[in-house]
Design a protein around this motif. Structure first.
Motif, PDB file in Angstrom:
ATOM      1  N   SER A 180     -42.562  30.578  45.003  1.00 17.97           N
ATOM      2  CA  SER A 180     -41.788  30.768  46.227  1.00 17.97           C
ATOM      3  C   SER A 180     -42.256  29.858  47.353  1.00 17.97           C
ATOM      4  CB  SER A 180     -41.862  32.231  46.680  1.00 17.97           C
ATOM      5  OG  SER A 180     -43.191  32.589  46.998  1.00 17.97           O
ATOM      6  N   ASP A 181     -43.511  29.448  47.294  1.00 15.88           N
ATOM      7  CA  ASP A 181     -44.023  28.525  48.305  1.00 15.88           C
ATOM      8  C   ASP A 181     -43.896  27.074  47.862  1.00 15.88           C
ATOM      9  OD1 ASP A 181     -45.830  28.801  46.257  1.00 15.88           O
ATOM     10  OD2 ASP A 181     -47.597  28.580  47.533  1.00 15.88           O
ATOM     11  N   ARG A 182     -43.402  26.865  46.644  1.00 21.26           N
ATOM     12  CA  ARG A 182     -43.318  25.515  46.111  1.00 21.26           C
ATOM     13  C   ARG A 182     -41.887  25.142  45.738  1.00 21.26           C
ATOM     14  NH1 ARG A 182     -45.950  23.411  40.391  1.00 21.26           N
ATOM     15  NH2 ARG A 182     -44.851  21.427  40.317  1.00 21.26           N
ATOM     16  N   TYR A 183     -41.176  26.031  45.037  1.00 20.26           N
ATOM     17  CA  TYR A 183     -39.813  25.736  44.606  1.00 20.26           C
ATOM     18  C   TYR A 183     -38.829  26.073  45.711  1.00 20.26           C
ATOM     19  CZ  TYR A 183     -42.159  25.687  40.090  1.00 20.26           C
ATOM     20  OH  TYR A 183     -43.017  25.414  39.053  1.00 20.26           O
ATOM     21  N   ALA A 184     -39.075  25.494  46.854  1.00 20.36           N
ATOM     22  CA  ALA A 184     -38.227  25.675  48.027  1.00 20.36           C
ATOM     23  C   ALA A 184     -37.580  24.345  48.360  1.00 20.36           C
ATOM     24  CB  ALA A 184     -39.051  26.179  49.210  1.00 20.36           C
ATOM     25  N   ALA A 185     -36.394  24.421  48.908  1.00 17.79           N
ATOM     26  CA  ALA A 185     -35.680  23.200  49.268  1.00 17.79           C
ATOM     27  C   ALA A 185     -36.315  22.558  50.490  1.00 17.79           C
ATOM     28  CB  ALA A 185     -34.213  23.510  49.538  1.00 17.79           C
ATOM     29  N   ASN A 186     -36.375  21.261  50.462  1.00 16.49           N
ATOM     30  CA  ASN A 186     -36.832  20.479  51.596  1.00 16.49           C
ATOM     31  C   ASN A 186     -35.593  20.043  52.384  1.00 16.49           C
ATOM     32  OD1 ASN A 186     -37.809  18.149  53.193  1.00 16.49           O
ATOM     33  ND2 ASN A 186     -39.685  18.407  51.984  1.00 16.49           N
ATOM     34  N   VAL A 187     -35.654  20.135  53.703  1.00 21.90           N
ATOM     35  CA  VAL A 187     -34.506  19.734  54.519  1.00 21.90           C
ATOM     36  C   VAL A 187     -34.092  18.305  54.183  1.00 21.90           C
ATOM     37  CG1 VAL A 187     -33.688  19.291  56.864  1.00 21.90           C
ATOM     38  CG2 VAL A 187     -35.085  21.318  56.393  1.00 21.90           C
ATOM     39  N   ALA A 188     -35.079  17.441  53.981  1.00 21.87           N
ATOM     40  CA  ALA A 188     -34.771  16.043  53.672  1.00 21.87           C
ATOM     41  C   ALA A 188     -34.066  15.896  52.328  1.00 21.87           C
ATOM     42  CB  ALA A 188     -36.054  15.221  53.695  1.00 21.87           C
ATOM     43  N   ALA A 189     -34.311  16.845  51.405  1.00 27.28           N
ATOM     44  CA  ALA A 189     -33.674  16.764  50.090  1.00 27.28           C
ATOM     45  C   ALA A 189     -32.172  16.990  50.178  1.00 27.28           C
ATOM     46  CB  ALA A 189     -34.299  17.791  49.146  1.00 27.28           C
ATOM     47  N   TYR A 190     -31.718  17.641  51.238  1.00 32.93           N
ATOM     48  CA  TYR A 190     -30.283  17.798  51.460  1.00 32.93           C
ATOM     49  C   TYR A 190     -29.649  16.502  51.981  1.00 32.93           C
ATOM     50  CZ  TYR A 190     -30.010  22.874  50.772  1.00 32.93           C
ATOM     51  OH  TYR A 190     -30.015  24.144  50.229  1.00 32.93           O
TER      52      TYR A 190
ATOM     53  N   THR B 177     -35.799  21.553  42.735  1.00 33.04           N
ATOM     54  CA  THR B 177     -35.711  21.126  44.132  1.00 33.04           C
ATOM     55  C   THR B 177     -34.591  20.106  44.373  1.00 33.04           C
ATOM     56  OG1 THR B 177     -37.475  19.502  43.681  1.00 33.04           O
ATOM     57  CG2 THR B 177     -38.126  21.606  44.633  1.00 33.04           C
ATOM     58  N   THR B 178     -33.659  19.999  43.433  1.00 34.89           N
ATOM     59  CA  THR B 178     -32.502  19.121  43.609  1.00 34.89           C
ATOM     60  C   THR B 178     -31.412  19.889  44.329  1.00 34.89           C
ATOM     61  OG1 THR B 178     -32.997  17.827  41.624  1.00 34.89           O
ATOM     62  CG2 THR B 178     -30.729  17.792  42.430  1.00 34.89           C
ATOM     63  N   VAL B 179     -31.097  19.501  45.554  1.00 36.31           N
ATOM     64  CA  VAL B 179     -30.129  20.234  46.368  1.00 36.31           C
ATOM     65  C   VAL B 179     -29.149  19.317  47.093  1.00 36.31           C
ATOM     66  CG1 VAL B 179     -31.674  22.200  46.748  1.00 36.31           C
ATOM     67  CG2 VAL B 179     -31.738  20.266  48.334  1.00 36.31           C
ATOM     68  N   PHE B 180     -29.211  18.026  46.822  1.00 42.71           N
ATOM     69  CA  PHE B 180     -28.385  17.062  47.542  1.00 42.71           C
ATOM     70  C   PHE B 180     -26.900  17.356  47.323  1.00 42.71           C
ATOM     71  CE2 PHE B 180     -26.319  12.739  47.517  1.00 42.71           C
ATOM     72  CZ  PHE B 180     -26.408  12.528  48.882  1.00 42.71           C
ATOM     73  N   PRO B 181     -26.098  17.576  48.399  1.00 46.80           N
ATOM     74  CA  PRO B 181     -24.684  17.907  48.238  1.00 46.80           C
ATOM     75  C   PRO B 181     -23.761  16.696  48.167  1.00 46.80           C
ATOM     76  CG  PRO B 181     -25.310  18.191  50.524  1.00 46.80           C
ATOM     77  CD  PRO B 181     -26.559  17.768  49.781  1.00 46.80           C
ATOM     78  N   GLY B 182     -24.237  15.529  48.555  1.00 47.64           N
ATOM     79  CA  GLY B 182     -23.396  14.341  48.556  1.00 47.64           C
ATOM     80  C   GLY B 182     -22.902  13.998  49.952  1.00 47.64           C
ATOM     81  N   TYR B 183     -22.880  12.721  50.275  1.00 52.73           N
ATOM     82  CA  TYR B 183     -22.492  12.289  51.620  1.00 52.73           C
ATOM     83  C   TYR B 183     -21.007  12.535  51.895  1.00 52.73           C
ATOM     84  CZ  TYR B 183     -27.049   9.997  51.731  1.00 52.73           C
ATOM     85  OH  TYR B 183     -28.399   9.754  51.711  1.00 52.73           O
ATOM     86  N   LEU B 184     -20.166  12.269  50.899  1.00 49.78           N
ATOM     87  CA  LEU B 184     -18.735  12.477  51.108  1.00 49.78           C
ATOM     88  C   LEU B 184     -18.423  13.962  51.303  1.00 49.78           C
ATOM     89  CD1 LEU B 184     -15.937  11.318  51.309  1.00 49.78           C
ATOM     90  CD2 LEU B 184     -15.778  11.338  48.798  1.00 49.78           C
ATOM     91  N   VAL B 185     -19.120  14.817  50.570  1.00 45.00           N
ATOM     92  CA  VAL B 185     -18.930  16.261  50.730  1.00 45.00           C
ATOM     93  C   VAL B 185     -19.343  16.699  52.130  1.00 45.00           C
ATOM     94  CG1 VAL B 185     -19.744  18.534  49.975  1.00 45.00           C
ATOM     95  CG2 VAL B 185     -19.150  16.793  48.286  1.00 45.00           C
ATOM     96  N   MET B 186     -20.469  16.196  52.591  1.00 46.74           N
ATOM     97  CA  MET B 186     -20.923  16.575  53.937  1.00 46.74           C
ATOM     98  C   MET B 186     -19.951  16.104  55.005  1.00 46.74           C
ATOM     99  SD  MET B 186     -25.103  16.266  53.906  1.00 46.74           S
ATOM    100  CE  MET B 186     -25.258  14.670  53.104  1.00 46.74           C
ATOM    101  N   LEU B 187     -19.374  14.916  54.782  1.00 50.30           N
ATOM    102  CA  LEU B 187     -18.392  14.402  55.736  1.00 50.30           C
ATOM    103  C   LEU B 187     -17.146  15.281  55.775  1.00 50.30           C
ATOM    104  CD1 LEU B 187     -17.335  12.233  57.668  1.00 50.30           C
ATOM    105  CD2 LEU B 187     -16.558  10.931  55.662  1.00 50.30           C
TER     106      LEU B 187
END
Length: 339
Positions: free
Chosen positions: A132-142, A167-177
């Motif tokens: 729980s202290d390790r397998y957490a998302a990093n803000v930068a990973a988004y 720790t793979t959480v990237f949603p994609g730039y086009l999705v975020m747009l």
């Protein structure tokens, strides 16, 4: 329908799901989230008891797929109920009744699993499992694609933990747009709120932004003090609900943009084109391939009618995945495993 197609493409091929091809195949069973959400929202808004019963069955199927996802679904349902109660206070009791009935249906169908889980927890003492202290998302990973991304990984991809799968959480730039555009409409506020709620939960106990760890506590830390919920060792998995919310927002934005196009053929062409771009942004190949099958020795063990435990040496210090896979062939007890 074109917006729904885009949403489906985003959620189906998002990096969170593609990362599960390296392991944790039960976590690929994310189809219950959109199905349950669609049915529950319609049940509440149409006050349909048939849809309520169906929502309960879908929740049960989710539980049999993954108990972690069942907990996520409970959080998701709570958010929906609170939102609907805030928007339609006159129907609070009616909505609560539908949710209680759906929960009862799910509990009845899941009763065998719950009974076995209770027996396991009461008979065995499980040491705390780190994570729980390790397998957490990093803000930068988004904000940055993973290193396995074929399109952008070589240039800007980065992993923020050795366990890339968790720790793979990237949603994609086009999705975020597209999601950002959709958030400009007040009618889409629920999905925007849902995105933020589960984004924060996915960050784990404390805030992490790249290599900077200021030690700011986050709401997930409270869950570790609640019964059963302290077993949620991988807060980054909440990102599946972040992706669901972003996918819906992106689909709504796309539908809004297509309103300016009159010709149906062009709508279809543009939708297919943007879906291809989305999938290309997510592409991460080749994926790991594992050879299936076991040695004849395990068939011989299965043919033995004796009641005994199979201990593989070496094996005690290994990742128990192989040992558990061998168990599917010989059917005997093993000395070590994971749940």
């Amino acid at each position: 329908p074109w917006g729904a197609f885009v949403s489906g493409a985003i959620f189906t091929f998002c990096p969170y799901r593609l990362a599960r091809l390296a392991g944790h195949y039960d976590l690929l069973g994310t189809e219950w989230f959109p199905l349950f959400t669609l049915v529950l929202l319609r049940a509440l808004r149409e006050t349909s008891w048939k849809l309520t019963l169906l929502a309960g069955l879908l929740a049960a199927m989710c539980g049999y797929t993954s108990l972690s996802y069942l907990v996520f679904l409970a959080f998701w349902t709570l958010l929906i109920v609170v939102w609907e109660a805030w928007k339609k206070p006159s129907q609070r009791r009616t909505h609560l009744g539908h949710v209680v009935v759906a929960g009862a249906v799910a509990a009845i169908v899941l009763l065998p699993l719950f009974m076995q889980t209770y027996r396991d927890l009461s008979r065995w003492t499980y040491p705390p499992y780190p994570g729980s202290d390790r397998y957490a998302a990093n803000v930068a990973a988004y904000l940055v694609p993973g290193p396995q991304s074929n399109w952008l990984g070589a240039a800007s991809g980065r992993g923020f933990d050795p366990n890339v799968t968790e720790t793979t959480v990237f949603p994609g730039y086009l999705v975020m747009l597209l999601a950002g555009v959709a958030c400009l409409r007040r009618s889409n506020r629920f999905w925007a709120v849902a995105t933020m709620v589960f984004f924060v939960l996915s960050l784990g106990d404390t805030l992490r932004i790249g290599s900077w760890e200021p030690g700011i506590p986050l709401p997930f830390a409270l869950l570790e003090h609640l019964p059963l919920l302290h077993h949620l060792r991988a807060p980054s998995r909440f990102s599946v609900l972040v992706m669901l919310s972003l996918a819906v927002l992106a689909g709504l934005a796309w539908s809004g943009w297509l309103e300016h196009i009159r010709r149906p053929l062009l709508k279809g062409v543009f939708t297919v084109a943007v879906s291809v771009i989305l999938v290309a942004e997510y592409l991460a190949i080749p994926r790991p391939v594992f050879e299936a099958g076991v040695r004849p020795l395990y068939d011989s063990i299965a043919a033995d009618s004796g009641d005994f435990t199979v201990v593989e040496i070496p094996g005690i210090e290994q990742v128990p995945g192989h040992l558990m896979y061998h168990q599917t062939a010989h059917g005997k007890r093993i000395f070590i495993g994971t749940a």
